[in-house]
Design a protein around this motif. Sequence first.
Motif, PDB file in Angstrom:
ATOM      1  N   LEU A   1       0.805  -1.214   0.000  1.00 16.39           N
ATOM      2  CA  LEU A   1       0.000   0.000   0.000  1.00 16.39           C
ATOM      3  C   LEU A   1       0.844   1.273   0.000  1.00 16.39           C
ATOM      4  N   GLY A   2       2.144   1.113   0.194  1.00 14.03           N
ATOM      5  CA  GLY A   2       2.999   2.292   0.281  1.00 14.03           C
ATOM      6  C   GLY A   2       2.672   3.121   1.513  1.00 14.03           C
ATOM      7  N   ALA A   3       2.249   2.451   2.563  1.00 13.63           N
ATOM      8  CA  ALA A   3       1.807   3.132   3.783  1.00 13.63           C
ATOM      9  C   ALA A   3       2.992   3.462   4.690  1.00 13.63           C
ATOM     10  N   GLU A   4       2.737   4.332   5.642  1.00 12.00           N
ATOM     11  CA  GLU A   4       3.719   4.635   6.671  1.00 12.00           C
ATOM     12  C   GLU A   4       3.537   3.635   7.807  1.00 12.00           C
ATOM     13  N   LEU A   5       4.625   3.278   8.442  1.00  8.53           N
ATOM     14  CA  LEU A   5       4.586   2.335   9.547  1.00  8.53           C
ATOM     15  C   LEU A   5       5.051   3.035  10.812  1.00  8.53           C
ATOM     16  N   HIS A   6       4.191   3.046  11.812  1.00  9.38           N
ATOM     17  CA  HIS A   6       4.500   3.669  13.093  1.00  9.38           C
ATOM     18  C   HIS A   6       4.422   2.589  14.173  1.00  9.38           C
ATOM     19  N   LEU A   7       5.379   2.604  15.051  1.00  7.11           N
ATOM     20  CA  LEU A   7       5.371   1.695  16.195  1.00  7.11           C
ATOM     21  C   LEU A   7       5.222   2.543  17.446  1.00  7.11           C
ATOM     22  N   VAL A   8       4.174   2.282  18.201  1.00  8.84           N
ATOM     23  CA  VAL A   8       3.956   2.993  19.457  1.00  8.84           C
ATOM     24  C   VAL A   8       4.255   2.009  20.585  1.00  8.84           C
ATOM     25  N   VAL A   9       5.275   2.325  21.358  1.00  5.38           N
ATOM     26  CA  VAL A   9       5.674   1.485  22.485  1.00  5.38           C
ATOM     27  C   VAL A   9       5.175   2.165  23.752  1.00  5.38           C
ATOM     28  N   ALA A  10       4.265   1.497  24.448  1.00  8.80           N
ATOM     29  CA  ALA A  10       3.672   2.072  25.654  1.00  8.80           C
ATOM     30  C   ALA A  10       4.233   1.369  26.883  1.00  8.80           C
ATOM     31  N   HIS A  11       4.980   2.119  27.673  1.00  8.98           N
ATOM     32  CA  HIS A  11       5.515   1.591  28.927  1.00  8.98           C
ATOM     33  C   HIS A  11       4.607   2.009  30.075  1.00  8.98           C
TER      34      HIS A  11
ATOM     35  N   ALA B   1      13.848  -5.072  13.586  1.00  5.26           N
ATOM     36  CA  ALA B   1      14.620  -5.978  12.733  1.00  5.26           C
ATOM     37  C   ALA B   1      13.807  -6.430  11.525  1.00  5.26           C
ATOM     38  N   VAL B   2      12.545  -6.752  11.731  1.00  5.32           N
ATOM     39  CA  VAL B   2      11.681  -7.163  10.619  1.00  5.32           C
ATOM     40  C   VAL B   2      11.498  -6.009   9.642  1.00  5.32           C
ATOM     41  N   ALA B   3      11.245  -4.816  10.162  1.00  9.45           N
ATOM     42  CA  ALA B   3      11.076  -3.645   9.292  1.00  9.45           C
ATOM     43  C   ALA B   3      12.341  -3.395   8.489  1.00  9.45           C
ATOM     44  N   SER B   4      13.478  -3.552   9.110  1.00 13.42           N
ATOM     45  CA  SER B   4      14.756  -3.348   8.425  1.00 13.42           C
ATOM     46  C   SER B   4      14.969  -4.397   7.339  1.00 13.42           C
ATOM     47  N   THR B   5      14.620  -5.642   7.620  1.00  9.24           N
ATOM     48  CA  THR B   5      14.755  -6.725   6.647  1.00  9.24           C
ATOM     49  C   THR B   5      13.981  -6.418   5.373  1.00  9.24           C
ATOM     50  N   TYR B   6      12.793  -5.841   5.531  1.00  8.67           N
ATOM     51  CA  TYR B   6      11.952  -5.526   4.377  1.00  8.67           C
ATOM     52  C   TYR B   6      12.150  -4.093   3.875  1.00  8.67           C
ATOM     53  N   ARG B   7      13.159  -3.440   4.421  1.00  7.54           N
ATOM     54  CA  ARG B   7      13.492  -2.055   4.037  1.00  7.54           C
ATOM     55  C   ARG B   7      12.294  -1.114   4.182  1.00  7.54           C
ATOM     56  N   LEU B   8      11.625  -1.236   5.317  1.00 11.39           N
ATOM     57  CA  LEU B   8      10.490  -0.376   5.607  1.00 11.39           C
ATOM     58  C   LEU B   8      10.920   0.735   6.556  1.00 11.39           C
ATOM     59  N   GLY B   9      10.479   1.932   6.271  1.00 15.73           N
ATOM     60  CA  GLY B   9      10.706   3.015   7.222  1.00 15.73           C
ATOM     61  C   GLY B   9       9.818   2.780   8.435  1.00 15.73           C
ATOM     62  N   LEU B  10      10.330   3.047   9.592  1.00  9.41           N
ATOM     63  CA  LEU B  10       9.581   2.799  10.817  1.00  9.41           C
ATOM     64  C   LEU B  10       9.748   3.994  11.737  1.00  9.41           C
ATOM     65  N   GLU B  11       8.650   4.639  12.064  1.00  7.65           N
ATOM     66  CA  GLU B  11       8.688   5.742  13.022  1.00  7.65           C
ATOM     67  C   GLU B  11       8.294   5.178  14.382  1.00  7.65           C
ATOM     68  N   ILE B  12       9.125   5.413  15.384  1.00  4.93           N
ATOM     69  CA  ILE B  12       8.891   4.844  16.710  1.00  4.93           C
ATOM     70  C   ILE B  12       8.562   5.950  17.695  1.00  4.93           C
ATOM     71  N   SER B  13       7.491   5.747  18.444  1.00  3.59           N
ATOM     72  CA  SER B  13       7.118   6.642  19.540  1.00  3.59           C
ATOM     73  C   SER B  13       7.138   5.825  20.819  1.00  3.59           C
ATOM     74  N   VAL B  14       7.898   6.270  21.797  1.00  7.48           N
ATOM     75  CA  VAL B  14       7.937   5.594  23.092  1.00  7.48           C
ATOM     76  C   VAL B  14       7.221   6.494  24.087  1.00  7.48           C
ATOM     77  N   ILE B  15       6.184   5.943  24.708  1.00  9.64           N
ATOM     78  CA  ILE B  15       5.367   6.720  25.632  1.00  9.64           C
ATOM     79  C   ILE B  15       5.279   5.990  26.961  1.00  9.64           C
ATOM     80  N   GLU B  16       4.959   6.731  27.998  1.00  8.73           N
ATOM     81  CA  GLU B  16       4.818   6.129  29.318  1.00  8.73           C
ATOM     82  C   GLU B  16       3.538   6.648  29.940  1.00  8.73           C
ATOM     83  N   GLY B  17       2.854   5.770  30.631  1.00  6.32           N
ATOM     84  CA  GLY B  17       1.611   6.144  31.291  1.00  6.32           C
ATOM     85  C   GLY B  17       0.556   5.078  31.073  1.00  6.32           C
ATOM     86  N   ASN B  18      -0.699   5.478  31.168  1.00  5.23           N
ATOM     87  CA  ASN B  18      -1.804   4.563  30.942  1.00  5.23           C
ATOM     88  C   ASN B  18      -1.766   4.128  29.480  1.00  5.23           C
ATOM     89  N   PRO B  19      -1.526   2.839  29.208  1.00  9.53           N
ATOM     90  CA  PRO B  19      -1.340   2.415  27.818  1.00  9.53           C
ATOM     91  C   PRO B  19      -2.550   2.669  26.921  1.00  9.53           C
TER      92      PRO B  19
END
Length: 105
Positions: free
Chosen positions: A6-16, A39-57
Amino acid sequence: DLVRRLGAELHLVVAHLPAVAAGPGRRDLVEERRREIEAVASTYRLGLEISVIEGNPVREVVAACRGFDLLVIPFARGRRPRPARPDVWLHLLHEAPCSVMVAPF
């Protein structure tokens, strides 16, 4: 594969959870999963935006995914909710401001 097609953007939200609520080893487990996804995103050459958040997940993920088209939530088979560890995925399924896909792992 869906992201590539789909040519979509991939975002990973990590909730601590706050350290007092998470218990020992929980943050390490979450960070290990984050590295696996990177690692999986890198294998498939996908851009991955990561947000690390803390609080109520639930509250934090719902806020973070505003404007997203799809939220993919992992679900551990055989995991049962307990008073000390409620089903975050179930709350997200009902409260997310976008479509939700639950993916077993």
